[in-house]
Design a protein around this motif. Structure first.
Motif, short mmCIF file in Angstrom:
data_model
loop_
_atom_site.label_atom_id
_atom_site.label_comp_id
_atom_site.label_asym_id
_atom_site.label_seq_id
_atom_site.Cartn_x
_atom_site.Cartn_y
_atom_site.Cartn_z
N ASN A 48 0.77 -1.52 -0.14
CA ASN A 48 -0.43 0.41 0.29
C ASN A 48 1.23 1.21 -0.20
N SER A 49 1.55 1.63 -0.66
CA SER A 49 3.00 2.32 -0.59
C SER A 49 2.49 3.51 -1.64
N GLU A 50 1.95 3.16 -2.72
CA GLU A 50 0.43 4.34 -3.20
C GLU A 50 -0.18 4.76 -1.78
N THR A 51 -1.04 4.98 -1.67
CA THR A 51 -2.21 5.16 -0.68
C THR A 51 -0.92 5.86 0.72
N ILE A 52 -0.05 5.02 1.05
CA ILE A 52 0.81 5.51 2.42
C ILE A 52 1.78 7.47 1.45
N MET A 53 1.83 7.25 0.56
CA MET A 53 2.34 8.52 -0.54
C MET A 53 0.99 9.45 -0.49
N PHE A 54 0.01 9.42 -0.60
CA PHE A 54 -2.08 10.18 -0.43
C PHE A 54 -0.95 10.69 1.20
N LEU A 55 -1.23 9.98 2.24
CA LEU A 55 -0.92 10.64 3.29
C LEU A 55 -0.33 11.39 3.79
N HIS A 56 0.88 10.91 3.37
CA HIS A 56 2.51 11.63 3.67
C HIS A 56 2.13 13.76 2.58
N GLU A 57 1.84 13.00 2.02
CA GLU A 57 1.55 14.71 0.82
C GLU A 57 0.56 15.29 1.57
N ILE A 58 -0.66 15.45 2.53
CA ILE A 58 -1.68 15.69 2.65
C ILE A 58 -1.40 16.44 4.34
N PHE A 59 0.01 15.24 4.73
CA PHE A 59 1.14 15.83 6.14
C PHE A 59 1.18 16.95 5.54
N HIS A 60 2.02 16.71 4.34
CA HIS A 60 3.46 17.92 4.77
C HIS A 60 2.65 19.27 4.03
N GLN A 61 1.38 18.70 2.91
CA GLN A 61 0.81 20.44 2.64
C GLN A 61 0.76 21.09 4.08
N GLY A 62 -0.03 20.17 4.85
CA GLY A 62 0.01 21.11 6.33
C GLY A 62 1.05 21.25 7.02
N LEU A 63 2.18 20.84 7.56
CA LEU A 63 3.08 21.33 7.57
C LEU A 63 3.54 22.46 7.74
N LYS A 64 3.58 22.49 5.94
CA LYS A 64 4.04 23.98 5.41
C LYS A 64 2.64 24.93 5.69
N ALA A 65 1.53 24.98 5.82
CA ALA A 65 0.68 26.20 5.62
C ALA A 65 1.26 26.11 7.17
N ARG A 66 1.55 25.18 8.05
CA ARG A 66 1.46 25.81 9.90
C ARG A 66 3.10 27.19 9.84
N ILE A 67 4.03 26.13 8.95
CA ILE A 67 5.51 27.33 8.98
C ILE A 67 4.74 28.39 8.06
N ALA A 68 3.76 28.97 7.48
CA ALA A 68 3.20 29.61 6.75
C ALA A 68 3.35 30.95 7.63
N ASN A 69 2.75 30.47 8.94
CA ASN A 69 1.86 31.18 10.07
C ASN A 69 3.26 31.36 11.28
N TRP A 70 4.79 31.12 10.28
CA TRP A 70 6.12 31.26 11.58
C TRP A 70 5.24 32.95 12.10
N PRO A 71 5.58 33.24 13.85
CA PRO A 71 6.62 32.04 14.81
C PRO A 71 5.05 31.51 15.26
N THR A 72 3.97 31.38 15.20
CA THR A 72 2.90 30.50 15.94
C THR A 72 3.32 29.34 14.84
N LEU A 73 3.74 28.49 15.81
CA LEU A 73 3.84 26.97 15.25
C LEU A 73 2.59 26.38 16.10
N ILE A 74 2.21 25.82 16.08
CA ILE A 74 0.54 25.01 16.09
C ILE A 74 0.71 23.53 15.13
N LEU A 75 1.38 22.25 16.04
CA LEU A 75 1.48 20.86 15.02
C LEU A 75 0.64 19.79 16.28
#
Length: 605
Positions: free
Chosen positions: A295-322
């Motif tokens: 299920n490596s393709e499903t794992i890739m889709f999951l982490h793409e979503i998680f990575h987009q969320g992390l980048k959105a949090r970085i855009a709101n720096w210095p407030t980092l809520i994870l």
């Protein structure tokens, strides 16, 4: 008695991966073999106090490792060269840098190494000297003394701050008193104003004084705020926040790299192989593709979503809520269980598929893609195995720099505990799955089959070749062929020990196994192990001298048949000790189980 040493292979591979990526020292060295005294070039990587060596720089799985704790390293002269060879070759060999790693315990041969450059050899020796856990303990003690000193300074600062607080309170009281005096003076001034002479313009000197006073008040205010800001920047809280932010930035970079690796795995291997499986002459079947990539393709889709969320949090720096991102990620990480559980099987399927020349040629073409950077498919299939431990390490570092009163503290601790629980479950499932596959592999090797190996509670312990000594009535050894060479040939048996049974098989010329018709499957609950023969038995007295005390007996007393004795001969005393230790251990377990079964109260319906 010696027992087999077990270690966590997955953790060792993970340490080897870290050594290849972040090792203190890495490079090619020549290693001297103990058997033929030849030099073989290996790629070495030093990580903490463990030295790994690989067949090549691109190898993923280590060929071996050495624990350097308590060892020493010294330079050795070039060994003498036997025979006459070209002068240039001898000079080149003499110029090489030789050094030896000596281990601090008996029984371990020294590790002899050499390299081309003297500077490189000195760097390797210095790195090996520093690879000691004892040095880390000394450094920890020094840091602990510094910590105690800093704690004393903090306590002193607290006392000083308390005194300063009291002074500020006294000054506030004094300010209030002065304010009341000013108010009183202003009232007095208002009453006296009619009696004062009205001046249309203020004195120029008074204006200058007021300007100077205004300037001084502004300068004092700015200086005070500058001191407050500098004190906060140098405070432990600000330092923790800086380290916390750095950990978050590193996690985002690692997640980006991981998503890129999954993207290469899916788009560079999985999807092209799916298309190849649908061609007229497929080099691989769709079932094999599914078994390799899971299920490596499903794992890739999951982490793409998680990575987009992390980048959105970085855009709101210095407030980092994870914490909320991990709350979303945790329920979906169970998909890793299937991947980790079947990872070893997927590598076996891939190895079998590589036997097909067309598939091997096609796979090498995919691996030649510049995006792969020389890495093989097995490397990309291994990356998801380390993602859960990497999250646990990251959360551990993040919590180390998160204050206890921080709003995310409890959520991050909960996420860390859930990931650790998932990691333990995955490890247990991998162990159970590997044991079942081992039992099934042995069952397929036996021509007649063996139903007891289909029991999931049956755990494999050890296997090996033993010689079964022929016996006659009352278990006495037959002296007809004790000294003949046919004993080894005709009496050789392939033996398998499990937690509940002991299997004795013969091997045919084609490599297939056949269970003995009598005594092929021994239930440990009916067996008794005898190491030393009875001294009153003349045949038994001679057996120890004939076989060099390498034989042992298993007396079998089945409840529904006559008792009989199986006499086995080990190839060495070490092997005999190992076999007897394991057999006696699980005989005791079976005996306790039998006693517990008999002691259970009867339940009538």
């Amino acid at each position: 008695m010696q027992k087999s040493v077990r270690y966590n292979e997955g953790h060792a591979l993970y340490l080897a991966f870290l050594a290849r990526k972040e090792g203190t020292k890495r490079g090619f060295l020549s290693k001297k073999t103990a058997e033929a005294s030849r030099w073989h070039e290996k790629w070495f990587a030093l990580y903490q106090n463990v030295l790994f060596y690989f067949e090549g720089e691109q190898s993923c799985r280590p060929a071996g490792m050495y624990l350097l704790e308590g060892c020493s390293c010294e330079r050795t002269p070039a060994p003498p060269r036997a025979g006459a060879g070209p002068g240039g070759v001898r000079d080149a060999l003499d110029k090489q840098y030789y050094f030896t790693v000596l281990f601090g315990h008996e029984g371990q041969k020294p590790l002899e190494l050499r390299c081309e450059e003297e500077q490189d050899g000195k760097e390797w020796m210095e790195a090996i000297h520093q690879a000691s856990y004892a040095d880390i303990l000394i450094e920890r003690e020094v840091l602990m003394q510094k910590y105690i000193h800093l704690v004393q300074i903090v306590e002193t600062e607290k006392i000083a701050a308390n005194q300063l607080r009291h002074q500020l309170e006294d000054q506030d009281t004094e300010i209030e008193r002065l304010k009341s005096e000013i108010i009183a003076l202003n009232k007095t001034k208002e009453r006296m104003r009619p009696y004062q002479s009205n001046q249309e313009d203020e004195d120029p000197d008074i204006k200058k004084i007021k300007k100077v006073q205004s300037f001084m008040r502004g300068w004092l205010c700015r200086r005070k705020w500058k001191t407050i800001v500098q004190d906060y920047i140098c405070s432990p809280h600000a330092e923790s926040m800086r380290k916390r932010n750095q950990i978050v930035f590193t996690m985002v970079e690692a997640e980006s790299e991981y998503v890129h690796q999954l993207y290469i795995l899916v788009n560079g291997f999985l999807r092209p192989l799916r298309m190849a499986a649908s061609s007229k002459k497929p080099p691989i079947s769709h079932d094999d593709v599914s078994s390799i990539f899971l299920n490596s393709e499903t794992i890739m889709f999951l982490h793409e979503i998680f990575h987009q969320g992390l980048k959105a949090r970085i855009a709101n720096w210095p407030t980092l809520i994870l914490a909320d991102l991990f709350d979303i990620l945790l329920p979906m990480l169970n998909i890793y269980q299937e991947f980790v559980r079947n990872h070893q099987y997927s590598l076996q399927v891939l190895a079998n598929c590589k036997q097909n020349r067309d598939f091997d040629k096609l796979l090498k073409q995919y691996e030649a893609n510049p995006a792969c950077e020389g890495r093989m498919l097995e490397t990309f299939l291994t990356y998801p195995m380390f993602q859960i431990p990497r999250y646990i390490i990251t959360l551990h570092e993040l919590l180390a720099h998160t204050p206890h009163e921080h709003v995310e503290r409890k959520s991050l601790e909960f996420a860390k505990s859930k990931l650790e629980e998932l990691s333990r479950v995955m490890h247990d499932e991998v162990s159970d799955t590997e044991n079942i596959r081992k039992n099934l592999a042995i069952e397929r090797m036996i021509v007649e089959g063996c139903d007891i190996l289909l029991d999931t509670s049956q755990t494999f312990i050890r296997q090996g070749s033993l010689i079964q000594v022929p016996s006659v009535e009352r278990g006495k050894l037959s002296k007809v062929r004790l000294g003949s060479l046919s004993l080894k040939k005709e009496g050789e048996r392939q033996c398998f020990l499990f937690t509940k049974h002991f299997l004795i098989c013969t091997r045919s010329s084609g490599g297939k196994l056949h269970l003995l018709k009598t005594g092929g499957v021994l239930s440990l609950i009916d067996c008794t192990l005898i190491e030393e023969p009875d001294a009153s038995d003349d045949d038994s007295k001679g057996s120890g001298q004939v076989f060099g005390h390498l034989d042992f007996k298993i007396v079998v007393e089945p409840p529904d048949a006559a008792a009989f004795t199986v006499v086995l001969l080990a190839p060495s005393r070490q092997e005999k000790a190992a076999w007897m230790s394991d057999i006696s251990q699980y005989l005791e377990v079976s005996r306790r189980w039998k006693i517990w079964q008999h002691s259970r109260p009867l339940v009538y319906k």
